[in-house]
Design an enzyme around this catalytic site. Sequence first.
Site, PDB file in Angstrom:
ATOM      1  N   LYS A 132      79.717 133.306 -25.076  1.00  0.00           N
ATOM      2  CA  LYS A 132      81.168 133.404 -25.052  1.00  0.00           C
ATOM      3  C   LYS A 132      81.756 134.183 -26.223  1.00  0.00           C
ATOM      4  O   LYS A 132      82.944 134.486 -26.217  1.00  0.00           O
ATOM      5  CB  LYS A 132      81.794 132.013 -24.962  1.00  0.00           C
ATOM      6  CG  LYS A 132      81.344 131.205 -23.768  1.00  0.00           C
ATOM      7  CD  LYS A 132      81.544 131.883 -22.416  1.00  0.00           C
ATOM      8  CE  LYS A 132      82.997 132.045 -22.088  1.00  0.00           C
ATOM      9  NZ  LYS A 132      83.220 132.171 -20.616  1.00  0.00           N
ATOM     10  N   SER A 156      73.010 124.368 -19.672  1.00  0.00           N
ATOM     11  CA  SER A 156      73.340 125.342 -18.610  1.00  0.00           C
ATOM     12  C   SER A 156      72.233 126.390 -18.514  1.00  0.00           C
ATOM     13  O   SER A 156      72.008 126.946 -17.426  1.00  0.00           O
ATOM     14  CB  SER A 156      74.709 125.988 -18.847  1.00  0.00           C
ATOM     15  OG  SER A 156      74.666 126.863 -19.940  1.00  0.00           O
TER      16      SER A 156
HETATM   17  C1  LIG Z   1      77.114 126.621 -22.156  1.00  0.00           C
HETATM   18  C2  LIG Z   1      77.782 127.504 -21.148  1.00  0.00           C
HETATM   19  N1  LIG Z   1      77.088 127.871 -20.078  1.00  0.00           N
HETATM   20  C3  LIG Z   1      77.632 128.642 -19.114  1.00  0.00           C
HETATM   21  C4  LIG Z   1      78.923 129.076 -19.192  1.00  0.00           C
HETATM   22  C5  LIG Z   1      79.480 129.895 -18.064  1.00  0.00           C
HETATM   23  O1  LIG Z   1      79.782 131.221 -18.378  1.00  0.00           O
HETATM   24  P1  LIG Z   1      81.012 131.923 -17.685  1.00  0.00           P
HETATM   25  O2  LIG Z   1      82.253 131.310 -18.243  1.00  0.00           O
HETATM   26  O3  LIG Z   1      80.892 133.367 -18.054  1.00  0.00           O
HETATM   27  O4  LIG Z   1      80.928 131.696 -16.219  1.00  0.00           O
HETATM   28  C6  LIG Z   1      79.679 128.712 -20.291  1.00  0.00           C
HETATM   29  C7  LIG Z   1      81.082 129.115 -20.381  1.00  0.00           C
HETATM   30  O5  LIG Z   1      81.837 128.661 -21.184  1.00  0.00           O
HETATM   31  C8  LIG Z   1      79.096 127.920 -21.300  1.00  0.00           C
HETATM   32  O6  LIG Z   1      79.794 127.539 -22.375  1.00  0.00           O
END
Ligand SMILES: Cc1ncc(COP(=O)(O)O)c(C=O)c1O
Length: 308
Positions: free
Chosen positions: A52, A269
Amino acid sequence: MTVTALAPTPVAESILHAIGNTPLVRLHLPGVPAGVELWGKCEWFNPGGSVKDRTALSLVTEGERSGSLVRGKTIIDSSSGNTAVGLALVGRAKGYPVELVMPSSVSAERQRLCRAYGAQITYTAAASGSDGAILRVREIVAAQPERYFYADQYRSQANPLAHYRGTGPEVWEQTAGRITHFVAGLGTTGTLMGAGRFLHERDRRIRVVAVEPDHGMHGIEGLKHMETALVPEVYRPELQDASVPVTTDDAYATCAEVLASDGLFVGHSAGAALWAAREVAREAGEGVVVAVLPDGGERYLSGPEPSR
Ligand SMILES: Cc1ncc(COP(=O)(O)O)c(C=O)c1O
């Protein structure tokens, strides 16, 4: 295995110039067919520790370019944590005050990081998740619009653009155009929308695969279950070729697996993305599969420990 340095040590004009150009690392997760190369895009190498940072820099730069962010304004946004850290870092480096609205469930590490960078935090109820934080930030901005630059990562095209200009071209170059599958989780959806659009423009045969929690009540920080969530305005489902649902348990278990197989300590994630990437690999049987690993496991050390 002989290990040699990949490239000359980079020199950056400022910490903001060190955002992006993260390593792509070959992975050896068990269960991936021999005909598939599995690669992880290690986004915790960004200076704020997550994917991010790219979005935060792009939102702020676009605000400055359009004239909606000027000296004297405060940057504000809602975030489930990582954009918050990115905005706190970028705001500090550029000299803007930053206010963040986040669910109280955000990991203690991220809350402390934001405060360390000097940002102010407003908390919303954990049970209302990232959607509760979105609704609250809208109220705050509506009450004093002249005071704030609302970065609005769910609505601003500067978010996917960060990945259209950065993440997408990077994985294309790092795989020398051999990538066959791009796998990323959906939060704001910026990563998948931006990098996915870039990759499709290069080669429409590349499969762009979304990763979602299997359920609205899940424990995978950063990801959204689209069916039950406020759908981000930047989301264009027609840009994805497939969607893979992942359970929280599988995401956590895959974090432990990749730590064992490759020595990579990733966030939940990333575990979800790797679980989905292995499913994709099994189905494809051959190819070059790239999974985005948004942050590292140290962001979650204060939380429940996955079984190892
Ligand atoms: C830990 C984590 N994984 C995945 C994502 C997802 O990414 P995106 O917002 O580009 O879909 C985020 C977004 O904040 C995140 O903080």
